[in-house]
Design a protein around this motif. Structure first.
Motif, PDB file in Angstrom:
ATOM      1  N   ILE A  72       0.838  -1.201   0.000  1.00 20.57           N
ATOM      2  CA  ILE A  72       0.000   0.000   0.000  1.00 20.57           C
ATOM      3  C   ILE A  72       0.870   1.246   0.000  1.00 20.57           C
ATOM      4  CG2 ILE A  72      -1.661   1.342   1.346  1.00 20.57           C
ATOM      5  CD1 ILE A  72      -2.864  -1.266   2.308  1.00 20.57           C
ATOM      6  N   ASP A  73       1.886   1.244   0.847  1.00 17.16           N
ATOM      7  CA  ASP A  73       2.806   2.383   0.929  1.00 17.16           C
ATOM      8  C   ASP A  73       3.536   2.583  -0.391  1.00 17.16           C
ATOM      9  OD1 ASP A  73       4.407   4.441   1.871  1.00 17.16           O
ATOM     10  OD2 ASP A  73       5.898   3.073   2.697  1.00 17.16           O
ATOM     11  N   MET A  74       3.971   1.490  -1.008  1.00 15.59           N
ATOM     12  CA  MET A  74       4.725   1.584  -2.256  1.00 15.59           C
ATOM     13  C   MET A  74       3.855   2.166  -3.379  1.00 15.59           C
ATOM     14  SD  MET A  74       6.722  -1.378  -4.414  1.00 15.59           S
ATOM     15  CE  MET A  74       5.188  -2.016  -5.093  1.00 15.59           C
ATOM     16  N   ILE A  75       2.601   1.690  -3.475  1.00 15.92           N
ATOM     17  CA  ILE A  75       1.699   2.168  -4.525  1.00 15.92           C
ATOM     18  C   ILE A  75       1.403   3.662  -4.343  1.00 15.92           C
ATOM     19  CG2 ILE A  75      -0.642   1.998  -5.446  1.00 15.92           C
ATOM     20  CD1 ILE A  75      -0.539  -1.001  -4.788  1.00 15.92           C
ATOM     21  N   LEU A  76       1.071   4.063  -3.116  1.00 19.16           N
ATOM     22  CA  LEU A  76       0.768   5.473  -2.856  1.00 19.16           C
ATOM     23  C   LEU A  76       1.995   6.356  -3.054  1.00 19.16           C
ATOM     24  CD1 LEU A  76      -1.506   5.103   0.310  1.00 19.16           C
ATOM     25  CD2 LEU A  76      -2.212   5.643  -2.016  1.00 19.16           C
ATOM     26  N   ASP A  77       3.154   5.821  -2.716  1.00 18.07           N
ATOM     27  CA  ASP A  77       4.388   6.578  -2.903  1.00 18.07           C
ATOM     28  C   ASP A  77       4.685   6.800  -4.382  1.00 18.07           C
ATOM     29  OD1 ASP A  77       6.561   7.947  -1.818  1.00 18.07           O
ATOM     30  OD2 ASP A  77       7.890   6.225  -2.080  1.00 18.07           O
ATOM     31  N   ARG A  78       4.438   5.782  -5.204  1.00 16.54           N
ATOM     32  CA  ARG A  78       4.649   5.917  -6.649  1.00 16.54           C
ATOM     33  C   ARG A  78       3.663   6.920  -7.255  1.00 16.54           C
ATOM     34  NH1 ARG A  78       8.092   3.369  -4.930  1.00 16.54           N
ATOM     35  NH2 ARG A  78       8.798   5.532  -4.797  1.00 16.54           N
ATOM     36  N   ILE A  79       2.425   6.900  -6.777  1.00 18.80           N
ATOM     37  CA  ILE A  79       1.423   7.856  -7.275  1.00 18.80           C
ATOM     38  C   ILE A  79       1.852   9.281  -6.942  1.00 18.80           C
ATOM     39  CG2 ILE A  79      -0.956   8.670  -6.989  1.00 18.80           C
ATOM     40  CD1 ILE A  79      -1.777   5.756  -6.546  1.00 18.80           C
ATOM     41  N   SER A  80       2.313   9.494  -5.724  1.00 16.96           N
ATOM     42  CA  SER A  80       2.753  10.838  -5.332  1.00 16.96           C
ATOM     43  C   SER A  80       3.990  11.264  -6.122  1.00 16.96           C
ATOM     44  CB  SER A  80       3.051  10.882  -3.831  1.00 16.96           C
ATOM     45  OG  SER A  80       4.145  10.043  -3.500  1.00 16.96           O
ATOM     46  N   ASP A  81       4.876  10.329  -6.431  1.00 19.02           N
ATOM     47  CA  ASP A  81       6.052  10.648  -7.244  1.00 19.02           C
ATOM     48  C   ASP A  81       5.647  11.115  -8.643  1.00 19.02           C
ATOM     49  OD1 ASP A  81       7.797  10.046  -5.225  1.00 19.02           O
ATOM     50  OD2 ASP A  81       8.231   8.016  -5.919  1.00 19.02           O
TER      51      ASP A  81
END
Length: 290
Positions: free
Chosen positions: A112-121
Motif C-alpha cells: 500500500i505504501d509503495m503504490i501510494l508513494d509511486r502515485i505521489s512521485d
C-alpha cells in the motif's frame, strides 16, 4: 496534556516574531472579511468611472484608482477576501486528503505504501502550472473556473502533507503505547487516529500554517499570469489587481504597489507565525530552516 499545552502556548507567545506574524495576519483576515460592511460591491468594486482613472491616493480614494477608475482600496479588500477563501478552501481539502493518505501509507506500509508513494512521485513530477492550464482549458467548461482551479490544487497539494504524515506514522506505530493498545484489541483506525495521530498533531499543525500562504501565493501567481481568470467570477482577486496594475506600472505605480504590499505582508506574517508554531511544538528545531 494540559501542562504540555500550556508550555507550548508559553513558548509561542514568548516568540515575538510569531506573535507579530499572528497579529498581522489576524488583522488582514478581519479587515478582508469586513469588506462587505465597508464598501458597496456594485458601486465601488465593479462600477467603472473612466473620468477618475489612475488617480493617486487621496482622502476619497485611499489607495488611488485603477485604470477603470475603481477604488483600489475597496478592490484590494474584496480581492483579499476572495483570495483568502480560495486559499483556505484548497488548503483544507488538500490537507485532509493528504492526512488520510499519509496515515494509511505510514501505518500499513508494504505494498500500500509503495503504490501510494509511486502515485505521489508521478503527480509531484507534473508542474502545477501545467495541471492548472490543462484543467482550465478542458475541465473549467464543464464544472466552472473555481471548481476546476480548486481541483488542480487538491490533485497535487496533498503530496507534502501525505509525506509528512507518513513519516510521523512510521515514527510512532512501533512505540510501546501503540503496541499495548493493539494487544488490547484496538482496531486499526482507532490506533491510527486515537493513539498515533494525537502525538503527530504538532508537526501537522505547523505544516498547515505554512501550506496556506503557499496556496494563496500560487493562486495569486496563476491569476497574475492570466492562466486563470477569476475576475469573471469574483470581480477581483489579488492576482487580478497585480495583473491590471502591471499594465500601468510606469504611469501609476500605486495600482500595483498596494496589492503587492498586501501579498507580501500576508506571506511574511504566515511564515513568521508558522515558524514560531514549529519552534513552540519542537524547541529543538528553533532556528532550523526546513
Amino acid at each position: 496534556k494540559n501542562s504540555q499545552t500550556v508550555d507550548i502556548l508559553k513558548r509561542l507567545f514568548r516568540n515575538r516574531s510569531a506573535v507579530l506574524g499572528m497579529i498581522i495576519f489576524m488583522c488582514i483576515i478581519v479587515i478582508a472579511l469586513s469588506a462587505d460592511m465597508l464598501f458597496a460591491y456594485e458601486t465601488q468594486v465593479i462600477k467603472q468611472d473612466i473620468m477618475n482613472r489612475l488617480q493617486g491616493p487621496s482622502s476619497e480614494h485611499w489607495f488611488g484608482t485603477d485604470e477603470m477608475g475603481r477604488d483600489i482600496f475597496a478592490r484590494t479588500l474584496y480581492g483579499a477576501k476572495y483570495s483568502l477563501k480560495i486559499g483556505f478552501a484548497a488548503s483544507i481539502v488538500s490537507l485532509a486528503v493528504g492526512l488520510v493518505i499519509g496515515a494509511v501509507a505510514g501505518y500499513y506500509g508494504g505494498m500500500i505504501d509503495m503504490i501510494l508513494d509511486r502515485i505521489s512521485d508521478i503527480l509531484s513530477g507534473v508542474p502545477f502550472v501545467v495541471v492548472t492550464t490543462l484543467f482550465q482549458l478542458h475541465l473549467a467548461q464543464k464544472v466552472g473556473i473555481v471548481p476546476s482551479f480548486l481541483f488542480a490544487f487538491v490533485l497535487t497539494g496533498w503530496i507534502s502533507m501525505a509525506a509528512l504524515t507518513r513519516k510521523q506514522f512510521y515514527r510512532f506505530k512501533s512505540q510501546e503505547f501503540v503496541m499495548a493498545a493493539r494487544t488490547l484489541g484496538a482496531s486499526d483506525w482507532r490506533l491510527m487516529f486515537k493513539h498515533i495521530f494525537p502525538n503527530a498533531i504538532g508537526t501537522i499543525i505547523t505544516s498547515c500554517a505554512l501550506v496556506i500562504p503557499g496556496v494563496i501565493n500560487s493562486e495569486t501567481s496563476m491569476t497574475y499570469l492570466g492562466i486563470v481568470n477569476l475576475s469573471d467570477v469574483f470581480g477581483t482577486t489579488i492576482g487580478t489587481l497585480l495583473s491590471q496594475g502591471n499594465a500601468a506600472v510606469t504611469t501609476a505605480p500605486h495600482a500595483m504597489l498596494w496589492p503587492s504590499i498586501f501579498i507580501s505582508l500576508l506571506m511574511i506574517s504566515f511564515n513568521l507565525f508558522g515558524n514560531g508554531l514549529r519552534d513552540a511544538f519542537n524547541p529543538s528545531m528553533r532556528g532550523v530552516e526546513d
